[in-house]
Design a protein around this motif. Structure first.
Motif, PDB file in Angstrom:
ATOM      1  N   LEU A 257     -28.011 -74.855 -70.204  1.00 54.83           N
ATOM      2  CA  LEU A 257     -27.009 -74.716 -69.262  1.00 54.83           C
ATOM      3  C   LEU A 257     -27.386 -73.798 -68.370  1.00 54.83           C
ATOM      4  O   LEU A 257     -27.919 -72.626 -68.751  1.00 54.83           O
ATOM      5  CB  LEU A 257     -25.640 -74.216 -69.953  1.00 54.83           C
ATOM      6  CG  LEU A 257     -25.018 -75.391 -70.816  1.00 54.83           C
ATOM      7  CD1 LEU A 257     -25.598 -75.895 -72.200  1.00 54.83           C
ATOM      8  CD2 LEU A 257     -23.573 -75.006 -71.088  1.00 54.83           C
ATOM      9  N   HIS A 258     -27.075 -73.697 -67.149  1.00 60.93           N
ATOM     10  CA  HIS A 258     -27.288 -72.848 -66.187  1.00 60.93           C
ATOM     11  C   HIS A 258     -26.209 -72.812 -64.935  1.00 60.93           C
ATOM     12  O   HIS A 258     -25.864 -73.658 -64.569  1.00 60.93           O
ATOM     13  CB  HIS A 258     -28.831 -73.100 -65.236  1.00 60.93           C
ATOM     14  CG  HIS A 258     -29.218 -72.000 -64.443  1.00 60.93           C
ATOM     15  ND1 HIS A 258     -29.695 -70.970 -64.817  1.00 60.93           N
ATOM     16  CD2 HIS A 258     -29.118 -72.277 -62.882  1.00 60.93           C
ATOM     17  CE1 HIS A 258     -29.993 -70.161 -63.565  1.00 60.93           C
ATOM     18  NE2 HIS A 258     -29.770 -70.875 -62.595  1.00 60.93           N
ATOM     19  N   GLU A 259     -25.676 -71.321 -65.027  1.00 58.78           N
ATOM     20  CA  GLU A 259     -24.639 -71.113 -64.025  1.00 58.78           C
ATOM     21  C   GLU A 259     -23.657 -72.050 -64.280  1.00 58.78           C
ATOM     22  O   GLU A 259     -22.954 -72.616 -63.247  1.00 58.78           O
ATOM     23  CB  GLU A 259     -25.143 -71.051 -62.662  1.00 58.78           C
ATOM     24  CG  GLU A 259     -26.317 -69.884 -62.392  1.00 58.78           C
ATOM     25  CD  GLU A 259     -25.594 -68.669 -62.764  1.00 58.78           C
ATOM     26  OE1 GLU A 259     -24.360 -68.572 -62.386  1.00 58.78           O
ATOM     27  OE2 GLU A 259     -26.185 -67.730 -63.053  1.00 58.78           O
ATOM     28  N   ALA A 260     -23.282 -72.453 -65.444  1.00 62.62           N
ATOM     29  CA  ALA A 260     -22.220 -73.463 -65.844  1.00 62.62           C
ATOM     30  C   ALA A 260     -20.766 -72.854 -65.925  1.00 62.62           C
ATOM     31  O   ALA A 260     -20.685 -72.154 -66.765  1.00 62.62           O
ATOM     32  CB  ALA A 260     -22.583 -74.411 -66.989  1.00 62.62           C
ATOM     33  N   LEU A 261     -19.844 -73.379 -65.306  1.00 64.88           N
ATOM     34  CA  LEU A 261     -18.595 -73.017 -65.447  1.00 64.88           C
ATOM     35  C   LEU A 261     -17.546 -74.331 -65.870  1.00 64.88           C
ATOM     36  O   LEU A 261     -17.740 -75.466 -64.982  1.00 64.88           O
ATOM     37  CB  LEU A 261     -17.935 -72.356 -64.112  1.00 64.88           C
ATOM     38  CG  LEU A 261     -16.675 -71.986 -64.077  1.00 64.88           C
ATOM     39  CD1 LEU A 261     -16.463 -70.774 -64.679  1.00 64.88           C
ATOM     40  CD2 LEU A 261     -16.063 -71.639 -62.646  1.00 64.88           C
TER      41      LEU A 261
ATOM     42  N   HIS B 200     -26.766 -68.697 -68.526  1.00 64.11           N
ATOM     43  CA  HIS B 200     -27.988 -69.378 -68.791  1.00 64.11           C
ATOM     44  C   HIS B 200     -28.258 -69.473 -70.228  1.00 64.11           C
ATOM     45  O   HIS B 200     -27.789 -68.481 -70.860  1.00 64.11           O
ATOM     46  CB  HIS B 200     -29.363 -68.873 -68.324  1.00 64.11           C
ATOM     47  CG  HIS B 200     -30.636 -69.365 -68.608  1.00 64.11           C
ATOM     48  ND1 HIS B 200     -30.732 -70.608 -67.684  1.00 64.11           N
ATOM     49  CD2 HIS B 200     -31.595 -69.375 -69.402  1.00 64.11           C
ATOM     50  CE1 HIS B 200     -31.845 -71.259 -68.117  1.00 64.11           C
ATOM     51  NE2 HIS B 200     -32.297 -70.482 -69.187  1.00 64.11           N
ATOM     52  N   LEU B 201     -28.339 -70.717 -70.822  1.00 65.98           N
ATOM     53  CA  LEU B 201     -28.434 -71.003 -72.138  1.00 65.98           C
ATOM     54  C   LEU B 201     -29.680 -72.007 -72.301  1.00 65.98           C
ATOM     55  O   LEU B 201     -29.499 -72.977 -72.077  1.00 65.98           O
ATOM     56  CB  LEU B 201     -27.548 -71.400 -72.771  1.00 65.98           C
ATOM     57  CG  LEU B 201     -27.347 -71.680 -74.278  1.00 65.98           C
ATOM     58  CD1 LEU B 201     -27.742 -70.735 -75.336  1.00 65.98           C
ATOM     59  CD2 LEU B 201     -25.994 -72.375 -74.630  1.00 65.98           C
ATOM     60  N   GLU B 202     -30.688 -71.921 -73.325  1.00 64.66           N
ATOM     61  CA  GLU B 202     -31.534 -72.858 -73.734  1.00 64.66           C
ATOM     62  C   GLU B 202     -31.624 -72.797 -75.077  1.00 64.66           C
ATOM     63  O   GLU B 202     -31.801 -71.913 -75.791  1.00 64.66           O
ATOM     64  CB  GLU B 202     -32.693 -72.477 -73.176  1.00 64.66           C
ATOM     65  CG  GLU B 202     -33.157 -72.400 -71.582  1.00 64.66           C
ATOM     66  CD  GLU B 202     -34.464 -72.354 -71.231  1.00 64.66           C
ATOM     67  OE1 GLU B 202     -35.264 -72.185 -72.338  1.00 64.66           O
ATOM     68  OE2 GLU B 202     -34.834 -72.397 -70.054  1.00 64.66           O
ATOM     69  N   VAL B 203     -31.396 -74.208 -75.829  1.00 62.16           N
ATOM     70  CA  VAL B 203     -31.507 -74.251 -77.210  1.00 62.16           C
ATOM     71  C   VAL B 203     -32.851 -75.249 -77.426  1.00 62.16           C
ATOM     72  O   VAL B 203     -32.964 -76.183 -76.908  1.00 62.16           O
ATOM     73  CB  VAL B 203     -30.324 -75.055 -77.588  1.00 62.16           C
ATOM     74  CG1 VAL B 203     -30.354 -75.293 -78.990  1.00 62.16           C
ATOM     75  CG2 VAL B 203     -28.934 -74.306 -77.276  1.00 62.16           C
ATOM     76  N   LYS B 204     -33.700 -74.712 -78.289  1.00 60.06           N
ATOM     77  CA  LYS B 204     -34.992 -75.293 -78.558  1.00 60.06           C
ATOM     78  C   LYS B 204     -34.651 -76.331 -79.698  1.00 60.06           C
ATOM     79  O   LYS B 204     -33.897 -76.311 -80.331  1.00 60.06           O
ATOM     80  CB  LYS B 204     -35.985 -74.377 -79.145  1.00 60.06           C
ATOM     81  CG  LYS B 204     -36.120 -73.159 -78.172  1.00 60.06           C
ATOM     82  CD  LYS B 204     -36.722 -73.717 -76.661  1.00 60.06           C
ATOM     83  CE  LYS B 204     -36.997 -72.607 -75.823  1.00 60.06           C
ATOM     84  NZ  LYS B 204     -37.658 -73.010 -74.541  1.00 60.06           N
TER      85      LYS B 204
END
Length: 1436
Positions: free
Chosen positions: A600-604, A620-624
């Motif tokens: 997720l990037h700059e997600a509203l 910003h969120l990254e899930v491996k």
């Protein structure tokens, strides 16, 4: 034609077709009428069966009976040809001319050849297993009388006496052979059909065969006569219509799969529904307008032909051929008109069902595609039930919209032909009422829209009420929320009252209009200097009635079109709601790194498209892949919103969302577990193939083995709707097991550990989340931070923002630590499976209350059988009120009596004019009441409905003149005025009575359902109850009064008509017994099936409601697991069963209609034929013949309407029957007895159980066995124990949701069994684990009964730290939305806590609180009340 018959029969032109010749019938009459016509009918009837489809075993040999019939039919086709040889050889073998014998013999040969072909086809079709169509066999015996009469002719002529002539002798022998062959044919028909070889192939225990397919493959005659319905009607007559599968299957063009394919070919997302419906079914529907046009024209041919026929009989100057043509035209027009009108109604209904299937299918498909903006379940159910039916009423109204003006134009033209321009006065009066009617129609439409809005609100409130019925009973809110439902119902009835009284005004205006228009026309005609005559008066009166028909029906047609438009707009708004579009929501590009699953990037995100609610922003969120991600934060911070955003259940306002392997779906365990009304195994499998190894592994990982071991049927045990028969922990674990069994790569777990105790939570963590799911990517939302120590990443959310992300060692210290009280004391008591107070689990014995050894909880919905019972009629009578009902019947009789009196006075007036005219012309023959002058055929012809024959000799009025006219017109106008007042009184009284009945039946139903025990709701699907409150109540409100009004009008009309017949021409009553017998047999056969089809239609509609509500509730799970296609197939299956019932009901109604219409046509045709025969013999009385024809026509039509309206009323009364079933049969909670204890009787709060024994059903083990304990005031008691130990049973007994078998429960020394339920529960308080909120304001949810001031409400909100949230929503008057969806689950639970804090209860019960902070606050608030006695039943 006379000359042609004379040459053919070798007779005189004056009597070309003699019926009698000596002692026997005329030979020409025998050959033409008794032989050629039956043979022609046999040929046509046989040809109808040539196209019968073959049976799969058509190659097997026929039965002996069929072979004998085939042989006899073949011989009967040969014998007439052989019979022509003696006739053709000179000198001829008589008895008739050669041409006549060749014609009769040729027709006979063709008929039997046609019949032989039909028999061969039928013998190799499914009919080969029976005797074949009865009508075809009876038609084969129609020529038998001609053969017998010819044999008598030979005997009388002495053919066998010497000298023997070879020609006549040969013809006699062939005649005897024909009779023998016909007898053999009868023996073959009597032999049972069936192929013996096929019986050997049947098993000893034959399986249930699928029912026949309706209509497809049938001949056109079978389609016109509905002979294909015979098996269905036979099953109905024998009481074998027990379930939907007993009904014939739908034709191919009505099957939901076919309809969905055709409709989707014309449907575009975002398009107009009406355009798609027109493209799919519009052309076929418009083509039916031709049938409507021809039927309308034939409606005018009947009266014209009757007039010509009676004129022929009266004058006696026209040739016989004209009379025959009139009679044949009358009979043919009647039959053809009946068939065309019937087929038009049948085909329109088929198109309606096609559109219905398409609309219901697209509504459900739209439901599966809905985005985050979803309508309440009650509104969606109204679209499915009410609006779809109103929309489809367009099909019956559109063709009437142009057909009625056409009838009006033709009638005006004929009226002009009779009275010239005098009709303009009456027409102007009628047209003046059109604007009045438009105003009324506009008001009706506006009131109808408001009524539907109130209906939506009522059904939505009932949906919420039924969903939270347990909590409502715990709090004792039945009366408070029942009053809210009654308020919505009162508003709905207020609009319905306006509609009904406006309808009554329409009925009055148009019912009184015929008499008023007639008076205006007659006065205008006299003032113009013309003389009134019988023909002018009664022709004008009949045409005025024909003029009123389109004017009377037109407002209803317009009203139907307007209602369809309103419902179309409502459905269109639903279809225009934004769809869930994964392609637009998710990025088409995969995550940036291959090892990333979610990015997720700059997600509203927001719950509404414009972002007015709380937003969730992820910078910003990254899930491996393979990571365990924990999500923590305060109540209402947006944890669930983040998971919903990843699942696509929110509106993405901006930013990028990328999910790897999106097409494979993901596992989803929602905060509020969604459980279907099915077995536990079916809930876990969720459509996936059973894998024993995986299934066992999932049960172990989700700690379900111990639970299943104590259930009656293990995993085959059915759970209630939304899992109400399970505890909160069991529901959560079953939902988790369902997600795990799907074997996805990504799992979104929204607090699955909240409803379970520490041991079970530890088991789920290590065996499931860190065990079976260890190879998957998991996002876990939880408040139990101690379980996130092994997470790979922890996210901290605050106010919808991701504020920190990192390893557990960095994030967990930032989260408020667990209170030591919880950590120390809680772990000791949390050793059992969690329980929900809102849905207390059933113990092993408790489940057996509703479940048998098979584990089935859902019982098939009961269905009454046979005729509607007398108590149903009595219930509706009492709902109206005895006094008001009697007033309605008296006004009906008075209205009909004055109507007949008006016509009788008019006939007397005309008879006096006729007498005066004859006297002035010095007619020698005196005019009597039986003369044809008074009973002129043409004047009788045009007043079949209510013309009264003058049977009393009245004194003549003053000499003819203007005073004479004024006298008759004054009396006529006076009677008409009285009739007008009676009509108005009847309309108003009927509207008032039906409104009272609607209000009474709903009120009784609501009270009974609210007082039902919780066991009733556990075993009854919500859709089944809602069906009563939606469809059945709507029927009682609108459909039943409409049909009942028609029935009452037809009944009193029949009484008036029989009175006239019996007094005027008693001999006509001789026709009534056989006619009544035929009508009785037909309607009895129809009603036996119609009742069951109506009931089955209601039964199959409830699962559609339940399925739609279930789909709306579990939509996120359906999408995540990819089960939408399976659910759509299930919807089509349920729709197909309901469409079966709807189609069969419509077809049987048309089956009845065509038979009643043809019976009426046959009676009129028979009278016309007898009249011609009497005319030939010089015995015909034109006056009596005209009276017979007119009254026979009106009587059959009135009986047809009476039977149809009575049958429809009976089917509509099934809704009253279903309401009365719940009103009388639903069990009730024992209410106890009022005691004079005063308001403050519970002052201490001590609780004592004394040897309490609870058994759910005789023969089962005790759920509580001699439980005895005492809780002192101020004590805090924890209750623990394994599943099934009886923890929930203690609460159920304390609140008296279940009554103990023995023992007592004392509150401050008072036996609770002696208290009223409302008094008892008002002194107790409970905090449910799963919060229950209903649509309405914050104030209404905190204080449904309005007992507290605003200050107290704000104090409770402040104690639960909700003041800021409530203020942002608009304060105490802020709307919460359906189910409180404006709040997060934690905020909802805090609001429920605030609600409990408001009460002054001395005994409080509390479930295991999901957020730890809530428990801390709860303990603090309790300790601040020293007199409070807390029962924190931490059933973990």
């Amino acid at each position: 034609m006379e000359r042609f018959l004379a040459r053919l029969c070798d007779t005189s032109a004056l009597q070309p077709l003699p019926v009698w010749e000596g002692d026997t019938t005329g030979h020409c009459f025998t050959q033409l009428v008794l032989s050629a016509l039956p043979h022609a009918l046999l040929a046509v009837l046989s040809a109808c069966y040539w196209g019968t489809p073959r049976s799969p075993d058509y190659n097997l040999p026929c039965s002996p009976g069929w072979r004998l019939r085939l042989t006899a039919s073949f011989l009967l086709s040969i014998f007439p040809l052989l019979d022509l040889l003696p006739v053709a050889l000179p000198p001829g073998a008589g008895p008739g001319p050669v041409g006549l014998e060749v014609l009769a013999g040729g027709v006979a040969a063709v008929a039997w050849i046609s019949h032989s072909l039909a028999l061969w086809v039928l013998a190799h079709s499914p009919h080969g297993h029976s005797q074949g169509p009865l009508a075809l066999a009876l038609a084969a015996f129609l020529p038998a009388p001609a053969l017998v009469l010819t044999l008598l002719w030979h005997c009388q002529r002495g053919t066998l006496l010497p000298p023997l002539l070879p020609g006549p002798l040969a013809r006699l022998c062939l005649l005897i052979l024909q009779l023998a062959a016909l007898l053999a044919y009868g023996l073959g028909w009597a032999v049972p059909g069936g192929r013996q070889e096929s019986w050997a192939q049947e098993p000893l225990l034959p399986e249930r065969q699928e029912t026949e397919i309706a209509e497809d493959g049938e001949s056109w005659l079978s389609r016109f006569s509905y002979a294909w319905l015979t098996p269905l009607l036979a099953r109905g007559a024998h009481g074998e219509l027990q379930q939907p599968r007993d009904i014939c299957r739908l034709p191919h063009r009505l099957h939901p799969t076919y309809l969905a394919r055709v409709f989707q070919a014309h449907w575009q997302e975002g398009g107009q529904l009406w355009r798609a419906l027109y493209g799919a079914f519009g052309r076929c529907y418009l083509a039916l307008g031709l049938l409507k046009l021809v039927g309308t024209m034939l409606g005018f041919s009947g009266p014209l032909l009757l007039s010509l026929l009676v004129g022929f009989l009266e004058e006696g100057q026209e040739p016989l051929s004209n009379g025959l043509l009139y009679a044949l035209g009358l009979a043919g027009g009647a039959v053809l008109g009946a068939v065309l009108q019937n087929q038009y109604g049948y085909e329109v209904r088929k198109v309606t069902l096609q559109a219905r299937g398409a609309v219901l299918n697209i509504l459900y498909r739209k439901t599966l595609q809905l985005g985050p903006s979803r309508p309440p379940a009650g509104e969606a159910l109204n679209l499915l039930g009410t609006d779809s039916e109103r929309l489809l009423s367009f099909a019956g109204s559109f063709h009437e919209a142009w057909g009625l003006p056409l009838q009006l134009a033709i009638t005006l033209y004929l009226l002009h032909q009779q009275v010239g321009v005098a009709f303009v006065g009456g027409l102007i009066l009628a047209l003046l009422l059109v604007p009045v009617n438009k105003v009324i129609a506009t008001r009706i439409m506006a009131s109808n829209q408001e009524m539907l809005q109130h209906k939506d609100a009522r059904v939505k409130l009932m949906t919420e009420l039924l969903s939270g019925i347990r909590v409502i009973k715990f709090f004792g809110w039945e009366q408070a929320l029942g009053a809210r439902v009654e308020t919505c119902r009162a508003q709905e009835l207020g609009r319905l009252r306006v509609i009904k009284y406006l309808d009554a005004a329409c009925v009055y205006l148009w019912a009184a209009l015929p008499v008023v228009i007639s008076i205006v026309i007659f006065i205008t005609y006299v003032l113009m200097g013309h003389q009134l005559t019988a023909t002018k008066v009664f022709t004008a009166l009949a045409l005025v009635r024909m003029l009123i028909l389109p004017l009377n029906n037109f407002p209803w047609v317009i009203n139907g079109l307007l209602e369809a438009k309103v419902s179309l707009d409502r459905i269109q708004r639903f279809l225009d709601l934004p769809n869930h579009n994964p392609k637009a929501y998710y990025s088409q590009d995969p995550p940036t790194e291959l090892s990333t699953v979610v990015e997720l990037h700059e997600a509203l995100f927001s719950w509404d498209p414009v972002g007015t609610s709380q937003e969730t922003f992820i910078s910003h969120l990254e899930v491996k892949k393979g990571a365990l991600v924990g999500i923590v934060g305060k109540v209402g911070c947006g944890k669930s919103s983040l998971l919903a955003a990843i699942a696509g259940e929110l509106h993405r306002l901006r930013g990028r969302v990328a999910v790897w392997g999106l097409s494979n779906g993901f596992g989803l365990a929602t905060q509020e577990p969604w459980i279907q009304f099915a077995t536990i195994r079916d809930n876990i499998l969720f459509g996936k193939t059973f894998d024993a190894r995986l299934y066992k592994e999932v049960l172990e990982a989700c700690a379900l083995n111990d639970d299943l071991s104590i259930l009656p049927a293990g995993d085959r045990t059915e759970v209630g709707e939304k899992g109400v028969t399970l505890s909160g922990g069991q529901r959560a674990r079953i939902a988790l097991a369902r997600a795990v069994y799907q074997e996805k790569e990504l799992y979104l777990l929204d607090d699955p550990l909240a409803a379970v105790d520490a041991d079970v939570a530890n088991h789920l963590l290590h065996r499931c989340i860190l065990g079976v799911l260890s190879h998957t990517t998991r996002l876990l939302c939880t408040h139990r931070t101690e379980y996130l120590e092994k997470a790979d990443l922890v996210l901290l959310l605050e106010a919808g923002r991701l504020v920190r992300a990192g390893p557990p060692s960095e994030i967990l210290p930032l989260v408020q630590a667990v209170p030591k009280v919880w950590a120390e004391d809680g772990q000791e008591s949390d050793s059992a499976t969690a329980q929900s107070v809102r849905s207390p689990e059933k113990t092993k014995e408790g489940l057996k209350v509703e479940e048998g050894a098979s584990g089935r909880l859902l019982q098939e919905e009961s269905k009454k059988e046979g005729a509607v019972a007398f108590h149903v009629y009595r219930a509706y009578w009492r709902a109206i009120g005895t006094g008001l009902a009697l007033a309605i019947f008296f006004s009906l009789l008075l209205m009909q009596a004055t109507r007949n009196a008006a016509d009788w006075w008019l006939s007397h007036w005309v008879s006096q004019l006729k007498t005066a005219g004859n006297d002035s012309q010095e007619v020698a023959a005196p005019i009597t009441l039986d003369s044809t002058g008074l009973l002129s055929a043409q004047l009788l012809l045009f007043s079949p409905g209510s013309f009264c024959t003058s049977i009393f000799l009245l004194p003549k009025a003053a000499p003819s003149g203007s005073s004479d006219v004024r006298f008759y017109l004054t009396v006529y106008a006076t009677i008409a005025g009285v009739n007008s007042l009676c009509t108005l009184l009847r309309a108003l009284l009927f509207a008032a009575g039906t409104l009272r009945a609607a209000a009474t039946l709903h009120r009784r139903l609501l009270c009974r359902v609210l007082m039902a025990p919780v066991t009733f709701f556990d075993s009854t699907p919500m859709g089944r109850v809602l069906n009563r409150f939606s469809s059945d109540v709507a029927c009682v409100d609108d459909s039943l009064p409409f049909i009942l009004n028609i029935l009452l009008a037809n009944s009193v009309g029949l009484l008036g008509l029989l009175a006239v017949l019996g007094s005027g021409l008693p001999w006509l009553l001789l026709l009534l017994p056989p006619l009544s017998l035929i009508y009785y047999r037909v309607q009895r056969r129809y009603r036996a099936s119609s009742r069951e089809l109506r009931r089955l239609g209601s039964l199959t509609l409830s699962p559609l409601y339940t399925h739609l509500a279930d789909t709306l509730a579990g939509l996120p799970v359906l999408r995540a697991t990819g089960a939408t296609d399976r659910f759509e197939e299930e919807n089509q299956r349920l729709l197909e069963l309901n469409q079966r019932c709807q189609f069969a009901s419509s077809a049987t109604m048309q089956w009845l209609d065509i038979r009643l219409q043809l019976m009426g046509a046959a009676v009129v045709s028979a009278i016309a034929g007898i009249a011609l025969v009497q005319h030939q013999q010089g015995l015909a009385d034109p006056g009596l013949v005209g009276l017979s024809l007119s009254y026979a026509l009106s009587l059959t039509g009135l009986l047809s309407g009476l039977v149809s309206s009575f049958t429809q009323t009976e089917t509509m009364l099934v809704s009253v029957e279903r309401l009365e079933e719940y009103t009388c049969d639903v069990p009730q909670e024992p209410q106890g007895q009022p005691m004079q204890l005063g308001t403050g009787w519970l002052t201490q709060g001590s609780v004592e159980f004394q040897d309490v024994v609870l058994v759910y059903r005789p023969g089962l083990p005790n759920a509580l066995d001699g439980v005895t304990f005492r809780v002192q005031p101020g004590e805090k008691l924890g209750i623990v124990g394994r599943t099934g130990s009886g923890k929930s049973s203690l609460l159920l007994v304390l609140f008296r949701l279940l009554e103990p078998s023995s023992g007592r429960v004392l509150l401050d020394g008072v036996d609770t069994s002696q208290l009223e339920l409302a008094e008892l529960r008002s002194q107790l308080a409970i905090i449910p684990q799963e919060p229950f909120l209903f649509s309405g304001t914050v104030r209404e949810n905190l204080d449904p009964r309005g007992l507290y001031e605003d200050l107290a409400l704000w104090q409770a909100v402040e104690q639960c730290h909700l003041r800021e949230v409530i203020t942002s929503m608009g304060g105490l008057d802020g709307e919460l939305g359906e189910g409180g969806r404006s709040l997060s689950l934690g905020q909802r639970q805090l609001l429920c806590l605030a609600r409990a804090l408001l009460t002054d209860a001395k005994v409080r019960s509390c479930a295991s609180m999901r957020p730890q902070q809530v428990w801390t606050r709860r303990q603090t608030s309790c300790s601040s009340r020293p007199s409070a006695n807390a029962l924190p039943t931490r059933q973990c």
